[in-house]
Write an enzyme that holds these catalytic residues in place. Structure first.
Site, PDB file in Angstrom:
ATOM      1  N   GLY A  81       0.715  -1.435  -0.322  1.00 16.45           N
ATOM      2  CA  GLY A  81      -0.253   0.236   0.535  1.00 16.45           C
ATOM      3  C   GLY A  81       0.686   0.984  -0.010  1.00 16.45           C
ATOM      4  O   GLY A  81       1.619   1.533   0.107  1.00 16.45           O
ATOM      5  N   GLU A 102      10.255  -2.837   4.638  1.00 17.71           N
ATOM      6  CA  GLU A 102       9.644  -2.004   3.162  1.00 17.71           C
ATOM      7  C   GLU A 102      10.113  -2.311   2.257  1.00 17.71           C
ATOM      8  O   GLU A 102       9.751  -2.665   1.408  1.00 17.71           O
ATOM      9  CB  GLU A 102       7.862  -1.270   3.540  1.00 17.71           C
ATOM     10  CG  GLU A 102       6.660  -2.011   4.031  1.00 17.71           C
ATOM     11  CD  GLU A 102       5.642  -1.256   4.280  1.00 17.71           C
ATOM     12  OE1 GLU A 102       4.417  -1.251   4.543  1.00 17.71           O
ATOM     13  OE2 GLU A 102       6.032   0.514   4.674  1.00 17.71           O
TER      14      GLU A 102
END
Ligand code: 5RP
Length: 221
Positions: A81, A102
């Site tokens: 996301g 991430e």
């Protein structure tokens, strides 16, 4: 249907047999992981790499086989996301505090997909504060140095305590309002001692899956 679910499930269509798959963090990535879980139950053979402890828990619950990042030198595809994206598919991430893992996973990924609904769209990045992961040691000093780059810095809190990342660091949210030169800014941030990583993910996304006002899927390549 919830736009996050629509784009999360769309992104899962890009996952194919035999792939190593980076599993993102947050309420949009959640839907991609749920869909991947369903595909695995129906015979899809993949191995997942979670970007956070919370995603690891979800992947376990979905019976998605996992692989240790230490054993990998590349990841086929990652779906994650974002908190804000611009027309160049540059994004700000880290609203959930998982930006370090991430970014490491994104940096190893051949085909990086960002899933973000229309509310995250922006002409110029900066509406969302840039999260910066910093060491607990002298974090106030690091924060003052970050402030000299022209932002207002706020330490991320979790109720009355400083928010602690999966890597036992803190997050400083840097409010710039408008970022004209994100590439330069990312370098300047990471040069400050005490900074572990910043939430600007630049020139990384191969595909950005979003929605329009009508809730229809829009894909930027
Ligand atoms: C976590 C992230 C998330 O991907 C980002 O915050 C978007 O989350 P959501 O899909 O819940 O809006 O970067 O560190």
């Amino acid at each position: 249907m919830n736009p996050k679910q629509i784009i999360g499930e769309k992104a899962a269509e890009y996952v194919k047999d035999g792939m190593i798959v980076g599993l993102g963090t947050g309420s949009t990535a959640y839907w991609a992981i749920r869909k991947i879980g369903e595909l695995v139950r129906n015979g899809l053979q993949i191995k997942g790499v979670p970007t956070s402890k919370s995603t690891e828990k979800l992947a376990f619950a979905e019976n998605i086989p996992l692989v240790e990042i230490a054993d990998l030198d590349h990841i086929d595809i990652t779906i994650d996301g974002a908190d804000e994206f611009d027309p160049r598919k540059n994004v700000i991430k880290g609203g959930g505090g998982a930006l370090l893992r991430e970014k490491i996973i994104a940096s190893l990924t051949d085909f990086y997909i960002i899933i973000a609904d229309a509310s995250k769209s922006s002409g110029t990045l900066g509406t969302y504060p840039v999260p910066v992961e910093v060491t607990p040691f002298a974090w106030q000093v690091t924060g003052r140095q970050l402030g000299k780059l022209g932002c207002r810095v706020s330490a991320r809190m979790d109720q009355a305590q400083l928010f602690i990342t999966d890597n036992k660091n803190y997050i400083l949210d840097c409010h710039f309002d408008r970022i004209e030169h994100p590439e330069e800014l990312a370098v300047q941030i990471n040069r400050i001692p005490g900074v572990v990583e910043n939430g600007l993910f630049l020139n990384m996304a191969r595909l950005l899956i979003t929605t329009n006002e009508k809730g229809e899927i829009v894909i930027f390549e």
